[in-house]
Design a protein around this motif. Structure first.
Motif, PDB file in Angstrom:
ATOM      1  N   GLU A   7       0.831  -1.205   0.000  1.00 17.87           N
ATOM      2  CA  GLU A   7       0.000   0.000   0.000  1.00 17.87           C
ATOM      3  C   GLU A   7       0.865   1.254   0.000  1.00 17.87           C
ATOM      4  N   ASP A   8       0.425   2.253  -0.761  1.00 16.98           N
ATOM      5  CA  ASP A   8       1.078   3.573  -0.840  1.00 16.98           C
ATOM      6  C   ASP A   8       2.447   3.536  -1.524  1.00 16.98           C
ATOM      7  N   THR A   9       2.765   2.445  -2.227  1.00 15.78           N
ATOM      8  CA  THR A   9       4.022   2.380  -2.970  1.00 15.78           C
ATOM      9  C   THR A   9       3.912   3.205  -4.245  1.00 15.78           C
ATOM     10  N   LYS A  10       4.930   4.028  -4.516  1.00 16.13           N
ATOM     11  CA  LYS A  10       4.980   4.805  -5.756  1.00 16.13           C
ATOM     12  C   LYS A  10       5.680   3.965  -6.822  1.00 16.13           C
ATOM     13  N   VAL A  11       5.178   4.058  -8.045  1.00 18.27           N
ATOM     14  CA  VAL A  11       5.717   3.240  -9.134  1.00 18.27           C
ATOM     15  C   VAL A  11       6.160   4.130 -10.291  1.00 18.27           C
ATOM     16  N   SER A  12       7.387   3.904 -10.773  1.00 15.81           N
ATOM     17  CA  SER A  12       7.858   4.620 -11.956  1.00 15.81           C
ATOM     18  C   SER A  12       8.654   3.716 -12.893  1.00 15.81           C
ATOM     19  N   SER A  13       8.633   2.401 -12.625  1.00 11.11           N
ATOM     20  CA  SER A  13       9.332   1.448 -13.489  1.00 11.11           C
ATOM     21  C   SER A  13       8.694   0.077 -13.328  1.00 11.11           C
ATOM     22  N   PRO A  14       8.875  -0.818 -14.305  1.00  9.79           N
ATOM     23  CA  PRO A  14       8.339  -2.176 -14.174  1.00  9.79           C
ATOM     24  C   PRO A  14       8.883  -2.904 -12.943  1.00  9.79           C
ATOM     25  N   GLN A  15      10.131  -2.637 -12.591  1.00 10.30           N
ATOM     26  CA  GLN A  15      10.706  -3.283 -11.409  1.00 10.30           C
ATOM     27  C   GLN A  15       9.946  -2.874 -10.147  1.00 10.30           C
ATOM     28  N   GLU A  16       9.660  -1.577 -10.031  1.00 10.76           N
ATOM     29  CA  GLU A  16       8.914  -1.097  -8.866  1.00 10.76           C
ATOM     30  C   GLU A  16       7.487  -1.637  -8.865  1.00 10.76           C
ATOM     31  N   ALA A  17       6.907  -1.798 -10.055  1.00 17.68           N
ATOM     32  CA  ALA A  17       5.520  -2.270 -10.149  1.00 17.68           C
ATOM     33  C   ALA A  17       5.374  -3.699  -9.648  1.00 17.68           C
ATOM     34  N   HIS A  18       6.464  -4.467  -9.686  1.00 19.64           N
ATOM     35  CA  HIS A  18       6.376  -5.867  -9.283  1.00 19.64           C
ATOM     36  C   HIS A  18       6.880  -6.111  -7.860  1.00 19.64           C
ATOM     37  N   GLN A  19       7.066  -5.045  -7.090  1.00 20.62           N
ATOM     38  CA  GLN A  19       7.413  -5.219  -5.685  1.00 20.62           C
ATOM     39  C   GLN A  19       6.302  -5.976  -4.964  1.00 20.62           C
ATOM     40  N   GLY A  20       6.681  -6.942  -4.154  1.00 17.72           N
ATOM     41  CA  GLY A  20       5.713  -7.659  -3.337  1.00 17.72           C
ATOM     42  C   GLY A  20       4.978  -8.772  -4.046  1.00 17.72           C
ATOM     43  N   GLN A  21       5.194  -8.945  -5.369  1.00 15.01           N
ATOM     44  CA  GLN A  21       4.442  -9.978  -6.076  1.00 15.01           C
ATOM     45  C   GLN A  21       4.810 -11.362  -5.565  1.00 15.01           C
ATOM     46  N   ALA A  22       3.859 -12.264  -5.651  1.00 15.66           N
ATOM     47  CA  ALA A  22       4.070 -13.652  -5.229  1.00 15.66           C
ATOM     48  C   ALA A  22       4.060 -14.541  -6.462  1.00 15.66           C
ATOM     49  N   THR A  23       4.996 -15.479  -6.507  1.00 13.31           N
ATOM     50  CA  THR A  23       5.091 -16.429  -7.609  1.00 13.31           C
ATOM     51  C   THR A  23       4.720 -17.819  -7.112  1.00 13.31           C
ATOM     52  N   TYR A  24       3.916 -18.504  -7.891  1.00  9.27           N
ATOM     53  CA  TYR A  24       3.434 -19.838  -7.527  1.00  9.27           C
ATOM     54  C   TYR A  24       3.816 -20.817  -8.632  1.00  9.27           C
ATOM     55  N   THR A  25       4.232 -21.994  -8.262  1.00  9.33           N
ATOM     56  CA  THR A  25       4.574 -23.025  -9.238  1.00  9.33           C
ATOM     57  C   THR A  25       3.722 -24.263  -8.982  1.00  9.33           C
ATOM     58  N   PHE A  26       3.378 -24.948 -10.056  1.00 11.58           N
ATOM     59  CA  PHE A  26       2.643 -26.208  -9.901  1.00 11.58           C
ATOM     60  C   PHE A  26       2.903 -27.107 -11.091  1.00 11.58           C
ATOM     61  N   GLN A  27       2.626 -28.383 -10.917  1.00 10.76           N
ATOM     62  CA  GLN A  27       2.900 -29.398 -11.934  1.00 10.76           C
ATOM     63  C   GLN A  27       1.645 -30.208 -12.236  1.00 10.76           C
ATOM     64  N   ASP A  28       1.588 -30.709 -13.471  1.00 12.45           N
ATOM     65  CA  ASP A  28       0.546 -31.649 -13.908  1.00 12.45           C
ATOM     66  C   ASP A  28      -0.853 -31.180 -13.511  1.00 12.45           C
ATOM     67  N   ALA A  29      -1.177 -29.967 -13.941  1.00 11.75           N
ATOM     68  CA  ALA A  29      -2.464 -29.374 -13.592  1.00 11.75           C
ATOM     69  C   ALA A  29      -3.349 -29.245 -14.817  1.00 11.75           C
ATOM     70  N   GLU A  30      -4.615 -29.608 -14.652  1.00  9.43           N
ATOM     71  CA  GLU A  30      -5.607 -29.335 -15.686  1.00  9.43           C
ATOM     72  C   GLU A  30      -5.914 -27.843 -15.648  1.00  9.43           C
ATOM     73  N   ALA A  31      -5.742 -27.183 -16.778  1.00 10.34           N
ATOM     74  CA  ALA A  31      -5.834 -25.727 -16.757  1.00 10.34           C
ATOM     75  C   ALA A  31      -6.330 -25.184 -18.081  1.00 10.34           C
ATOM     76  N   GLU A  32      -6.757 -23.924 -18.015  1.00 13.71           N
ATOM     77  CA  GLU A  32      -7.092 -23.163 -19.214  1.00 13.71           C
ATOM     78  C   GLU A  32      -6.274 -21.885 -19.193  1.00 13.71           C
ATOM     79  N   ILE A  33      -5.737 -21.533 -20.335  1.00 11.48           N
ATOM     80  CA  ILE A  33      -4.953 -20.319 -20.485  1.00 11.48           C
ATOM     81  C   ILE A  33      -5.679 -19.402 -21.468  1.00 11.48           C
ATOM     82  N   ILE A  34      -5.890 -18.163 -21.058  1.00 14.45           N
ATOM     83  CA  ILE A  34      -6.462 -17.153 -21.949  1.00 14.45           C
ATOM     84  C   ILE A  34      -5.333 -16.198 -22.308  1.00 14.45           C
ATOM     85  N   GLY A  35      -5.174 -15.943 -23.594  1.00 15.11           N
ATOM     86  CA  GLY A  35      -4.110 -15.055 -24.030  1.00 15.11           C
ATOM     87  C   GLY A  35      -4.589 -14.065 -25.073  1.00 15.11           C
TER      88      GLY A  35
END
Length: 204
Positions: free
Chosen positions: A127-155
């Motif tokens: 909250e209240d983070t200022k953004v002026s670059s893609p690096q700043e925009a991705h502060q705090g992001q969480a990455t999740y990994t998984f295997q062998d999953a039934e999924a749908e991708i929209i692109g």
């Protein structure tokens, strides 16, 4: 996207519920203030937010705003079997370019099947983070990994919209949702199993 990443315009500019034609609607983008991810699949909207480094919350709702969003109404799809030679996102981008030389662009597309491995992220800007670059925009992001999953991708694919609705180094923007709707996020990396995926392109 450029206004968000470079100018810090994180506020919602589109309320998903104001997209009037929700029949066969598909779309994706981040949640306002970069606090989650949004995805619309055939007229149903999903919002994912970070609970912890290993868990997320996915809820079905149109009550959400996005700072940028790309969407399309596609009533009819043409099914293709994704070639075994296409197993990664860079390979998919090359294949889509070659397969759609004469098609209308930009376009939405779908992939359905068993994903051998995937990395997705959910933006989670403090909250209240200022953004002026893609690096700043991705502060705090969480990455999740998984295997062998039934999924749908929209692109969405475009050669004309880098830094508008695709990243500056790609012609694609993709979100993935598992078939049980328990996981959804921005797709960063994927490995398709041979013969496991169906590709759907808009019927001209």
């Amino acid at each position: 996207m450029k206004n968000v990443m470079r100018k810090g315009e994180l506020f919602g500019t589109i309320d998903l519920d104001t997209i009037s034609n929700k029949t066969h609607l598909y779309g994706l983008g981040p949640l306002e203030y970069l606090r989650g991810e949004l995805l619309i699949v055939d007229g149903k909207a999903y919002k994912s937010t970070v609970l912890s480094d290993s868990t997320m919350q996915v809820e079905e709702t149109f009550a959400a705003k996005a700072p940028f969003f790309v969407y399309a109404n596609v009533a009819n799809w043409q099914e293709h079997t994704l070639p075994d030679s296409v197993q990664t996102m860079p390979q998919l981008e090359v294949y889509l370019d070659e397969a759609t030389k004469t098609a209308t662009r930009p376009f939405a597309f779908r992939l359905k099947g068993t994903v051998q491995a995937a990395h997705v992220h959910i933006v989670n800007l403090p909250e209240d983070t200022k953004v002026s670059s893609p690096q700043e925009a991705h502060q705090g992001q969480a990455t999740y990994t998984f295997q062998d999953a039934e999924a749908e991708i929209i692109g969405f694919y475009s050669t004309e919209h880098k830094a508008i609705f695709t990243h500056h180094d790609s012609n694609m923007h993709l979100h993935l949702i598992t078939s049980d709707k328990s996981k959804m996020g921005h797709l960063d990396k994927v490995k398709f199993g041979a013969g496991s995926m169906k590709l759907y392109l808009p019927q001209e």
